[in-house]
Design a protein around this motif. Structure first.
Motif, short mmCIF file in Angstrom:
data_model
loop_
_atom_site.label_atom_id
_atom_site.label_comp_id
_atom_site.label_asym_id
_atom_site.label_seq_id
_atom_site.Cartn_x
_atom_site.Cartn_y
_atom_site.Cartn_z
N LEU A 154 104.54 -50.43 155.29
CA LEU A 154 104.73 -49.38 153.96
C LEU A 154 103.55 -47.99 153.54
O LEU A 154 104.31 -47.30 153.06
N TRP A 155 102.58 -48.64 153.50
CA TRP A 155 101.43 -48.08 153.28
C TRP A 155 101.81 -47.78 151.90
O TRP A 155 100.84 -46.72 151.07
N THR A 156 101.91 -48.60 151.13
CA THR A 156 101.56 -48.66 149.57
C THR A 156 101.75 -49.49 149.16
O THR A 156 102.55 -50.88 149.55
N VAL A 157 101.50 -50.25 147.93
CA VAL A 157 100.89 -51.53 147.84
C VAL A 157 101.98 -52.43 147.15
O VAL A 157 103.07 -52.00 146.12
N PRO A 158 102.67 -53.20 148.38
CA PRO A 158 103.89 -53.56 148.28
C PRO A 158 104.37 -54.23 147.38
O PRO A 158 103.70 -55.19 146.18
N THR A 159 105.86 -54.34 146.59
CA THR A 159 106.14 -55.46 145.73
C THR A 159 106.51 -56.76 145.90
O THR A 159 106.23 -57.21 147.20
N ARG A 160 106.57 -57.83 144.91
CA ARG A 160 106.32 -59.01 145.49
C ARG A 160 107.66 -59.36 146.72
O ARG A 160 107.26 -60.02 147.77
N VAL A 161 108.56 -59.20 146.13
CA VAL A 161 109.65 -59.23 146.89
C VAL A 161 109.96 -58.33 148.05
O VAL A 161 110.18 -58.19 149.26
N GLU A 162 109.49 -57.20 148.75
CA GLU A 162 108.81 -56.55 149.09
C GLU A 162 108.11 -57.26 150.44
O GLU A 162 108.48 -56.84 151.70
N GLN A 164 96.96 -40.83 162.84
CA GLN A 164 95.88 -41.52 162.48
C GLN A 164 94.50 -41.35 163.47
O GLN A 164 93.71 -41.38 162.60
N ALA A 165 94.42 -40.63 164.31
CA ALA A 165 93.63 -40.24 165.24
C ALA A 165 92.99 -38.85 165.02
O ALA A 165 92.43 -38.22 165.41
N GLY A 166 93.45 -38.62 163.37
CA GLY A 166 92.87 -37.34 162.67
C GLY A 166 93.38 -36.07 163.49
O GLY A 166 92.56 -34.76 163.41
N ASP A 167 93.79 -35.42 164.38
CA ASP A 167 94.30 -34.91 164.73
C ASP A 167 96.14 -33.76 164.35
O ASP A 167 97.17 -34.13 164.78
N HIS A 168 95.64 -33.45 163.28
CA HIS A 168 97.04 -32.75 162.49
C HIS A 168 97.93 -31.75 162.78
O HIS A 168 98.97 -31.69 163.29
N ASP A 169 96.87 -31.60 164.01
CA ASP A 169 97.64 -30.14 164.14
C ASP A 169 98.62 -30.56 165.56
O ASP A 169 99.72 -30.23 165.61
N ASN A 205 107.07 -39.36 157.33
CA ASN A 205 107.07 -38.88 156.59
C ASN A 205 106.09 -39.81 155.55
O ASN A 205 105.11 -39.68 154.73
N ARG A 206 106.11 -40.96 155.50
CA ARG A 206 105.24 -41.67 154.80
C ARG A 206 104.06 -42.05 154.85
O ARG A 206 102.96 -41.87 154.20
N ILE A 207 103.76 -42.14 157.05
CA ILE A 207 102.44 -42.21 157.10
C ILE A 207 101.76 -40.30 156.61
O ILE A 207 100.59 -40.51 156.38
N ALA A 208 102.21 -39.72 156.40
CA ALA A 208 101.87 -38.03 156.59
C ALA A 208 101.26 -38.32 154.86
O ALA A 208 100.66 -37.35 154.73
N ALA A 209 102.03 -39.46 154.21
CA ALA A 209 101.65 -38.74 152.93
C ALA A 209 99.72 -38.95 152.32
O ALA A 209 99.20 -39.17 151.37
N GLN A 210 99.78 -39.90 153.30
CA GLN A 210 98.08 -40.66 152.91
C GLN A 210 97.21 -39.30 153.46
O GLN A 210 96.15 -39.26 153.36
#
Length: 471
Positions: A264-272, A411-416, A445-450
């Protein structure tokens, strides 16, 4: 064709002069008004209503009457005259009247003529698509032989190959129709020797159809199809292929559960959180059941299937962040794949190429990287090999791996490199009919938000968002 200059406007036949002419069956006035409005010649109008040019001339210029209800109905249908103005209770031969056979429709040739000549005058031209058959009747069979079963296998292989090359959007419904046809063979006479083979061939078609449903994100249909496939494979337990097929179905169920899990890359709710845990548990149980099935059936699994069990089980532990289990299972998978004789692979296993193996193992390290980024470089190395190695025949496999590779690069730091792979993914996914590829873009897209502090990543996310909104 010259002459068809204008369409009959809406309400044309509702004007007082037309209603009067129609009430009096004065088709001479009707023909003249129609030709004046549309630019049709007498010859073209004659073709449209199914009369000779001389007969049209007599009706229009000499006041000859149209006699006979059927001829009046045919003319009204050809010109789109409302039934009410002709005194009909309903439009004869209407597409909505399912009792009228198209073999016996009196106006069929008028309809075909209007279609071929591009007149756009016939009232039903815009509704032909809705008149397509909605039900396919099974061909009655009294005996099933080896040729029939081979044909079922060839159909399943065709849909498998098309799904790998182009995505499943264009083929899922066709495969499902074929499966319903094949299911009608379940109770048809078949020799005891061939019956297990028939069950296994039917199960394989259901398995492939389930995969096609999964690829377009129809998860309920996929599970229904795989459940039936698993049952049918069990009915064919006396066939050597049954064990491999049962295991493969269970592994696809595990694959689906992990797809529905996704970080999820975010803090999940209890349902999630509850959903995430359930999917992780489902995936691992399916993989473990596959391993038990592989060792408890009459026929042993093939080496390639045993290797795939290890790969999928590695995904299950990677999603939980258990690096030790992942390393052990990937090593086991590599050792087994090394023993496979690729020259003798059956069609159902032909997708297991070196590129596919790299993708399987790279996906495990990608999942591990969601817990510990130190695993990202290994994921990048393996997924890069997969993307570079996939042939055109496996274009969908390549496209679905590209967003994951881009995420591993982030994740490896290679944005290019991530931005380059993202652009490539968007380009290639656009040429396919796989919704699951778009889901992978959403994951990216969710990973990239980090990492959105980098303008390059911000642009990448904007490109992804535009693509997902436009699909």
């Amino acid at each position: 064709m010259a002459g068809f200059k204008r369409l009959i406007p809406p309400g044309f036949f509702d004007s007082p002069p037309m209603r009067k002419a129609l009430a009096q069956q004065d088709f001479g006035s009707v023909f003249g008004a129609v030709r004046t409005e549309t630019g049709l010649s007498q010859g073209q109008l004659a073709q449209l209503v199914g009369l000779s040019q001389g007969r049209v001339s007599e009706i229009e210029n000499k006041g000859h009457k149209v006699t006979g209800l059927s001829l009046g109905a045919r003319i009204s249908m050809a010109l789109g005259i409302p039934a009410s103005t002709m005194g009909f209770w309903s439009e004869p031969g209407s597409l909505v009247d399912e009792e009228v056979s198209w073999v016996y429709r009196r106006d069929f040739l008028s309809l075909a003529t209007a279609t071929a000549l591009g007149s756009n005058l016939h009232p039903e031209l815009d509704r032909l698509g809705s008149a397509l058959p909605t039900r396919v009747k099974s061909s009655p069979r009294t005996l099933i032989g080896a040729n029939d079963i081979e044909a079922i296998e060839e159909v399943a292989d065709f849909f498998r190959r098309q799904g790998l090359a182009r995505g499943s959007g264009l083929y899922r419904d066709a495969a499902l129709a074929q499966l319903h046809e094949v299911r009608s063979y379940e109770h048809v006479e078949c020799s005891a020797v061939l019956r297990p083979w028939l069950w296994v061939a039917t199960a394989e078609l259901a398995w492939v159809t389930g995969w096609l449903a999964y690829d377009v994100e129809d998860h309920d249909a996929a599970r229904r199809l795989w459940s039936y496939a698993l049952w049918a494979a069990g009915q064919g337990a006396d066939h050597p292929r049954s064990t491999d097929l049962s295991v493969a179905i269970l592994l696809d169920l595990a694959h689906q559960a992990l797809h529905l899990w996704r970080p999820l890359w975010t803090v999940p709710t209890r349902v999630e959180r509850d959903h995430q845990q359930r999917m992780l548990d489902d995936a691992l149980r399916c993989a473990q059941t596959a391993a038990v099935t592989a060792s408890s059936r009459r026929y042993p699994v093939s080496t390639v299937t045993a290797a795939y069990i290890a790969s999928v089980t590695a995904w299950c532990w990677a999603a939980r962040g258990d690096a030790a289990a992942v390393h052990r299972l990937i090593q086991q998978s590599q050792d087994l794949y090394a023993k496979v004789d690729r020259s003798s692979l059956a069609p159902w296993a032909a997708f297991i190429t070196p590129a596919e193996i790299s993708a399987q193992h790279g996906h495990s390290y990608y999942l591990l990287s969601t817990h510990d980024r130190d695993h990202a470089p290994q994921a990048v190395q393996l997924l890069s090999a997969a993307v570079e190695g996939h042939a055109l025949a496996h274009a969908r496999s390549k496209a679905v791996a590209l967003p994951t590779l881009a995420g591993a690069c982030l994740q490896a730091g290679d944005h290019d490199s991530a931005a380059v792979y993202c652009d490539t993914a968007i380009e290639q996914i656009g040429g396919l009919t796989s919704r699951r590829c778009y889901t992978r873009l959403g994951d990216l897209n969710r990973i990239a938000a980090q990492y959105d502090r980098d303008s390059l990543v911000t642009d990448m996310r904007s490109h992804i968002t535009d693509t997902l909104e436009a699909k």
